[in-house]
Design an enzyme around this catalytic site. Structure first.
Site, short mmCIF file in Angstrom:
data_model
loop_
_atom_site.label_atom_id
_atom_site.label_comp_id
_atom_site.label_asym_id
_atom_site.label_seq_id
_atom_site.Cartn_x
_atom_site.Cartn_y
_atom_site.Cartn_z
CB CYS A 107 -10.80 1.86 -41.91
SG CYS A 107 -10.49 2.35 -43.61
N GLY A 162 -5.05 1.51 -39.86
CA GLY A 162 -4.95 2.44 -40.98
C GLY A 162 -4.01 3.57 -40.66
CG ASN A 215 -13.14 -1.64 -40.90
OD1 ASN A 215 -13.07 -2.57 -40.12
ND2 ASN A 215 -12.43 -1.59 -41.98
N GLY A 216 -14.54 -1.01 -44.00
CA GLY A 216 -15.00 -2.01 -44.95
C GLY A 216 -14.71 -1.58 -46.37
CE1 TYR A 256 0.46 -7.86 -41.03
CE2 TYR A 256 -1.50 -6.85 -41.96
CZ TYR A 256 -0.16 -6.80 -41.65
OH TYR A 256 0.56 -5.68 -41.94
CG ASP A 288 5.71 -13.18 -41.53
OD1 ASP A 288 5.02 -12.61 -40.66
OD2 ASP A 288 6.21 -12.58 -42.50
CG ASP A 289 1.29 -12.28 -40.68
OD1 ASP A 289 0.71 -12.09 -41.75
OD2 ASP A 289 2.21 -11.55 -40.26
P1 AMP Z 1 4.74 -9.96 -49.06
O1 AMP Z 1 4.74 -11.46 -49.09
O2 AMP Z 1 6.04 -9.34 -49.41
O3 AMP Z 1 3.65 -9.39 -49.93
O4 AMP Z 1 4.43 -9.51 -47.58
C1 AMP Z 1 3.94 -10.38 -46.61
C2 AMP Z 1 3.97 -9.69 -45.28
O5 AMP Z 1 3.08 -8.57 -45.26
C3 AMP Z 1 3.55 -10.61 -44.16
O6 AMP Z 1 4.66 -10.72 -43.32
C4 AMP Z 1 2.43 -9.93 -43.43
O7 AMP Z 1 2.82 -9.71 -42.10
C5 AMP Z 1 2.24 -8.61 -44.12
N1 AMP Z 1 0.87 -8.45 -44.63
C6 AMP Z 1 -0.05 -9.38 -44.85
N2 AMP Z 1 -1.20 -8.82 -45.34
C7 AMP Z 1 -0.99 -7.51 -45.41
C8 AMP Z 1 -1.79 -6.40 -45.82
N3 AMP Z 1 -3.03 -6.56 -46.25
N4 AMP Z 1 -1.24 -5.16 -45.75
C9 AMP Z 1 0.03 -5.00 -45.34
N5 AMP Z 1 0.83 -6.01 -44.94
C10 AMP Z 1 0.34 -7.26 -44.98
#
Ligand code: AMP
Length: 494
Positions: free
Chosen positions: A2, A28, A100-101, A257, A363-364
């Site tokens: 959040c 959020g 937030n938490g 992220y 990707d992250d």
């Molecule tokens: P997936 O591997 O399909 O579950 O999705 C991974 C992607 O979701 C990554 O590209 C991240 O950028 C993104 N992601 C990582 N953590 C979260 C999160 N907590 N909520 C929403 N998206 C996320």
């Protein structure tokens, strides 16, 4: 996750708080709320994005020089409007709060408040519990003089009872405004001071970007286990107190992220942290001897690291995936459920970037692997010859109990698989992960005072030391139940 805000100003706050809400929207998108105070509380909450909830009519109603704002991503509850923050109680004084938490003993405290204190917690939102526990302490001392020390003792009482992560902003009517972080400082919270008028203005925010847009140039992080109280006196005195001493363990995933690249959290700029993550991942990619024509980021968070990787490896960098910026809360109509769930709804490839190329996608993170699998398929369909997938975070394998919506343990693709097995599962020619120790070193570079971060989603070690397997099971069950409810509502069968 959040976003939270609080402002104690010399003029009407609604304009500033609205603008700041837009800067924490990424934290959020499920619901949002603003509460202001001008001798009485005014409040507007709703489901959806900030832009959809607030209009001229309710903005006009939100009057006062004090305000609290919140954008919500539910980690407890199913995300109904009753769970949107901020919350307030009328006794003692009138106290309002947002946070937030994620409170890990929420259900136990909710039961306790009902059975022992005869208070009903009407929502599934954990800040309602924090607020009532804080108020319960102050109730005992209403006949005594109200002092900052009393406020800090109330925070200490919260620390004693409330487990998990919480960065809280509280307003006490005609007494002042308070911000505090949980004992380990898991979630961020910053405090800003602006001194261009006779009396200073003050603000709290989850990310420094929100303070930037509200015009606060001087800010500091609220410390772990610490509180800052601005009293209601003519000069608005600021009182700071370190209340409890526990190891500082801010969440590392914020830098990977969650947070915006222009934000500073705990003295660390998010963009700079991602540059470092890109540099160290480039070293690992070099060691794997892959033949790469072009580096392409998966928008948006990975852009900084991808640019750095291309620079380090002297490779071409191209934007190859275009994100539709205008997807808000999608209206689910019969027949479009599958389309909405598809990655194509959000991303589209630029064909000539991929055609006949050996591509490194950056990707992250990889969580379940569904996003990466779909993107890889899309890039293959666009004509790529080879696709390598690099994650600038280490393998994720454990649920987060501190506020990031991070799946139940069985869903992590990296839980029982090697990078080679993951590559096969997501259809990549190779998968390269960041090294866990390197990752921590990279983020820590800007603030060596932080000895370690919370890395529970990578290691399964929960720094608060009180996350039993029963708590994990309860949280996982909550998430599964909520997922079922949401899917029943939108007709999906995932
Ligand atoms: P997936 O591997 O399909 O579950 O999705 C991974 C992607 O979701 C990554 O590209 C991240 O950028 C993104 N992601 C990582 N953590 C979260 C999160 N907590 N909520 C929403 N998206 C996320």
């Amino acid at each position: 996750m959040c976003g939270v805000l609080g402002i104690y100003d010399n003029e009407e706050v609604i304009g500033k708080i609205y603008d700041a809400m837009l800067t924490i929207q990424h934290r959020g998108q499920d619901s949002a709320g603003i509460l202001t105070y001008d001798g009485k509380y005014h409040i507007k909450k709703g489901n959806g994005l900030v832009q959809d909830i607030f209009d001229q009519r309710n903005i006009y109603r939100l009057r006062g020089h004090v305000g609290i704002g919140h954008t919500r991503y539910p980690t407890v509850g199913e995300g109904s409007v009753e769970d949107a923050q901020p919350f307030w109680v009328n006794y003692p004084y009138g106290i309002a709060a947002a946070h937030n938490g994620n409170v890990t003993n929420f259900l136990e405290l909710k039961k306790d408040l009902f059975e022992k204190s005869h208070k009903i917690i009407n929502s599934n939102c954990d800040v309602e519990v924090i607020l009532n526990i804080f108020a319960e302490y102050l109730e005992r001392f209403t006949s005594k003089e109200f002092t900052p020390e009393l406020v800090f003792n109330a925070v200490k009482y919260v620390y004693k009872r409330v487990k998990g992560s919480y960065s809280v902003v509280i307003h006490i009517a005609n007494k002042g405004m308070l911000g505090f972080r949980d004992p380990y400082g898991l979630r961020p919270l910053l405090f800003g001071i602006k001194g261009d008028k006779m009396v200073n203005s003050y603000a709290f925010a989850s990310e420094s970007v929100a303070l930037d847009v509200m015009g606060f140039k001087n800010y500091e992080d609220v410390g772990p286990g610490s509180a800052i109280f601005i009293d209601n006196s003519k000069n608005r005195q600021v009182h700071r107190k370190k209340i409890i001493n526990k190891p500082f363990r801010p969440c590392i995933f914020e830098y990977i992220y969650f947070a915006r690249p222009d934000s500073f959290l705990n003295g660390i700029n998010v963009d700079k942290a991602r540059v470092e993550l890109g540099k160290s991942l480039a070293k690992r990619i070099r060691l794997s001897n892959l033949d790469i024509d072009v580096v392409v980021p998966v928008p948006d968070s990975s852009r900084t690291a991808a640019i750095q990787i291309a620079r380090e490896l002297k490779l071409k960098y191209r934007e190859g995936l275009v994100k539709n910026r205008y997807i808000g809360r999608t209206f689910i109509m019969p027949g479009n459920i599958e389309r909405i769930k598809s990655i194509r709804h959000k991303l589209n490839p630029i064909r000539h970037v991929f055609e006949g190329k050996k591509v490194l996608l950056v990707d992250d993170s990889i969580v379940r692997g569904n996003t990466s699998r779909s993107i890889i398929q899309m890039v293959r369909d666009a004509g790529a010859e080879k696709i390598y997938f690099a994650s600038y975070s280490a393998p994720l394998a454990n649920p987060c109990v501190y506020g990031i919506d991070m799946q139940t343990s069985g869903e992590f693709i990296a839980r029982d698989s090697t990078p080679e097995q993951i590559a096969a599962k997501i259809g990549a020619d190779a998968v390269i992960y960041q090294d866990l120790d390197e990752m921590e070193k990279d983020v820590r570079k800007q603030n060596k005072h932080i000895q370690s971060f919370c890395k529970a989603c990578f290691t399964g070690y929960y720094p608060t030391g009180d996350v039993s397997s029963e708590i994990l099971r309860t949280i996982e069950k909550e998430r599964d139940d909520n997922k079922c409810k949401v899917n029943e509502e939108d007709g999906t069968d995932e």
